[in-house]
Write an enzyme that holds these catalytic residues in place. Structure first.
Site, mmCIF file in Angstrom:
data_model
loop_
_atom_site.group_PDB
_atom_site.id
_atom_site.type_symbol
_atom_site.label_atom_id
_atom_site.label_comp_id
_atom_site.label_asym_id
_atom_site.label_seq_id
_atom_site.Cartn_x
_atom_site.Cartn_y
_atom_site.Cartn_z
ATOM 1 N N TYR A 32 0.824 -1.216 0.000
ATOM 2 C CA TYR A 32 0.000 0.000 0.000
ATOM 3 C C TYR A 32 0.851 1.256 0.000
ATOM 4 C CZ TYR A 32 0.997 0.972 4.935
ATOM 5 O OH TYR A 32 1.624 1.296 6.113
ATOM 6 N N LYS A 146 6.432 -2.019 1.781
ATOM 7 C CA LYS A 146 5.282 -1.407 2.470
ATOM 8 C C LYS A 146 4.110 -2.386 2.402
ATOM 9 C CE LYS A 146 3.453 3.273 3.196
ATOM 10 N NZ LYS A 146 3.510 3.223 4.648
ATOM 11 N N GLU A 178 12.841 2.406 13.752
ATOM 12 C CA GLU A 178 11.902 3.446 13.309
ATOM 13 C C GLU A 178 10.650 3.394 14.167
ATOM 14 O OE1 GLU A 178 10.333 2.730 9.340
ATOM 15 O OE2 GLU A 178 10.287 0.570 9.689
ATOM 16 N N LEU A 202 11.365 1.103 6.697
ATOM 17 C CA LEU A 202 10.768 1.590 5.457
ATOM 18 C C LEU A 202 11.534 2.843 5.025
ATOM 19 C CD1 LEU A 202 8.304 1.167 3.485
ATOM 20 C CD2 LEU A 202 7.321 3.140 4.657
HETATM 21 N N1 DCS Z 1 7.998 3.692 8.624
HETATM 22 C C1 DCS Z 1 6.823 3.027 8.639
HETATM 23 C C2 DCS Z 1 6.775 1.691 9.282
HETATM 24 C C3 DCS Z 1 5.679 3.615 8.064
HETATM 25 O O1 DCS Z 1 4.522 2.949 8.084
HETATM 26 C C4 DCS Z 1 5.771 4.909 7.488
HETATM 27 C C5 DCS Z 1 4.595 5.589 6.859
HETATM 28 C C6 DCS Z 1 7.020 5.562 7.508
HETATM 29 C C7 DCS Z 1 8.113 4.910 8.070
HETATM 30 C C8 DCS Z 1 7.205 6.930 6.916
HETATM 31 O O2 DCS Z 1 7.145 6.890 5.507
HETATM 32 P P1 DCS Z 1 6.617 8.094 4.653
HETATM 33 O O3 DCS Z 1 7.465 9.257 4.990
HETATM 34 O O4 DCS Z 1 6.819 7.648 3.241
HETATM 35 O O5 DCS Z 1 5.192 8.323 5.007
HETATM 36 N N2 DCS Z 1 3.343 5.094 7.127
HETATM 37 C C9 DCS Z 1 2.162 5.582 6.435
HETATM 38 C C10 DCS Z 1 0.957 5.003 7.053
HETATM 39 O O6 DCS Z 1 0.760 3.829 7.210
HETATM 40 N N3 DCS Z 1 0.137 5.988 7.380
HETATM 41 O O7 DCS Z 1 0.661 7.204 7.129
HETATM 42 C C11 DCS Z 1 1.951 7.062 6.552
#
Ligand code: DCS
Length: 284
Positions: A32, A146, A178, A202
């Site tokens: 996703y 993701k 993270e 990620l």
């Molecule tokens: N790490 C994880 C595990 C994430 O799920 C996300 C974003 C990030 C880092 C940050 O990545 P981005 O800067 O590309 O957003 N998660 C998305 C989510 O599930 N909801 O909002 C952002």
């Protein structure tokens, strides 16, 4: 919001159903993206779609449309839903087939869905900073994908919610990886430090923007692992994500970060990030 995309078509969201034997539903067998929309315009959409394609490829799913077509479909969805400030949620799964762990044999079309949601910028939190907790990182070893499988992330975030905190910061061994849905940075002696984009995290689109902004503005930055101890002794700490932008951390496991207020490097990066949004999507 009124409309959704289901397999290339924009239809009323109430009619956007997926079968109970969709593999996304049964196995979390899909990937996703969450794309931010400011003033009706997508922010860093190309980067998100590139990651979407990469995530899908890494689990052997082919996105059935060229990226340009997907992009214009998402633009139409924003218009149909009159979305100004919010997000697009986009997912693809391996499709609908009788339940069996192995990939389906033959031609099974993947299921692609997207819909929008109104989300305001977390203006207050961006100013005041947020509280966090520490949790052990119990996820698999392909956190760079993701994936729809978010069980460990869900459990971590729930712990944070129960502790009245914004985010759960994960550690593997002594190293900080993270957040449950964000990347994490620390600042020590004016150097910005964040985990390298390996299989253990990620590769955040916001993270990459921040790295770029550091370099462009002569802020020293390094991608290397850092430990729990380094985190607890940092001068500043902040999270990054599509919805949270550059989010200052003021507390970790009830311990205050430095003076308990967003630090100067964090605030500078917030300002640069806001300029970036404005230059691409107009005034906020
Ligand atoms: N790490 C994880 C595990 C994430 O799920 C996300 C974003 C990030 C880092 C940050 O990545 P981005 O800067 O590309 O957003 N998660 C998305 C989510 O599930 N909801 O909002 C952002």
């Amino acid at each position: 919001m009124g409309f959704a995309i289901l397999n290339g078509e924009i239809i009323e969201r109430v009619n956007a159903f997926v079968d109970v034997e969709d593999r996304g539903y049964q196995f979390g067998d899909g990937v996703y993206e969450v794309i931010r929309v400011y003033n009706g315009r997508m922010f860093t959409a190309k980067e998100h779609l590139r990651r979407f394609v990469r995530s899908a490829e890494s689990i052997c799913i082919t996105i059935p449309y060229p990226t340009e077509q997907l992009m214009s479909l998402l633009e139409k969805l924003i218009q149909k839903n009159s979305l100004q400030q919010g997000i697009i949620y986009l997912q693809i799964s391996r499709g609908i087939t009788p339940r069996n762990h192995a990939f389906p044999v033959g031609d099974v079309a993947p299921t692609l869905v997207a819909y929008t949601k109104e989300v305001d910028r977390p203006v207050e939190k961006l100013k005041s900073g947020v509280k966090t907790i520490l949790v052990e990182d119990i996820r698999w070893l392909r956190c760079d994908i993701k994936s729809l499988n978010l069980l460990a992330n869900v459990l971590a975030k729930q712990k944070a919610a129960e502790a009245n905190c914004f985010e759960a910061i994960q550690y593997r061994g002594r190293d900080i990886t993270e957040g449950s849905s964000s990347n994490i940075f620390i600042v020590k002696d004016s150097v910005v430090i964040t985990h390298p984009s390996t299989n253990l995290i990620l590769k955040g689109i916001t993270k990459d923007e921040i790295l770029r902004l550091c370099t462009a503005n002569a802020i020293a930055v390094v991608e290397r692992t850092f430990t729990l101890e380094e985190l607890m002794q940092a001068d500043e700490a902040f999270l990054s994500s599509t919805t949270g932008e550059v989010m200052p951390i003021i507390e970790i496991d009830k311990k205050i970060v430095k003076d308990g207020v967003p630090g100067p490097v964090t605030r500078r990066l917030q300002a640069f990030f806001e300029e970036e949004i404005k230059s691409k999507c107009g005034n906020l």
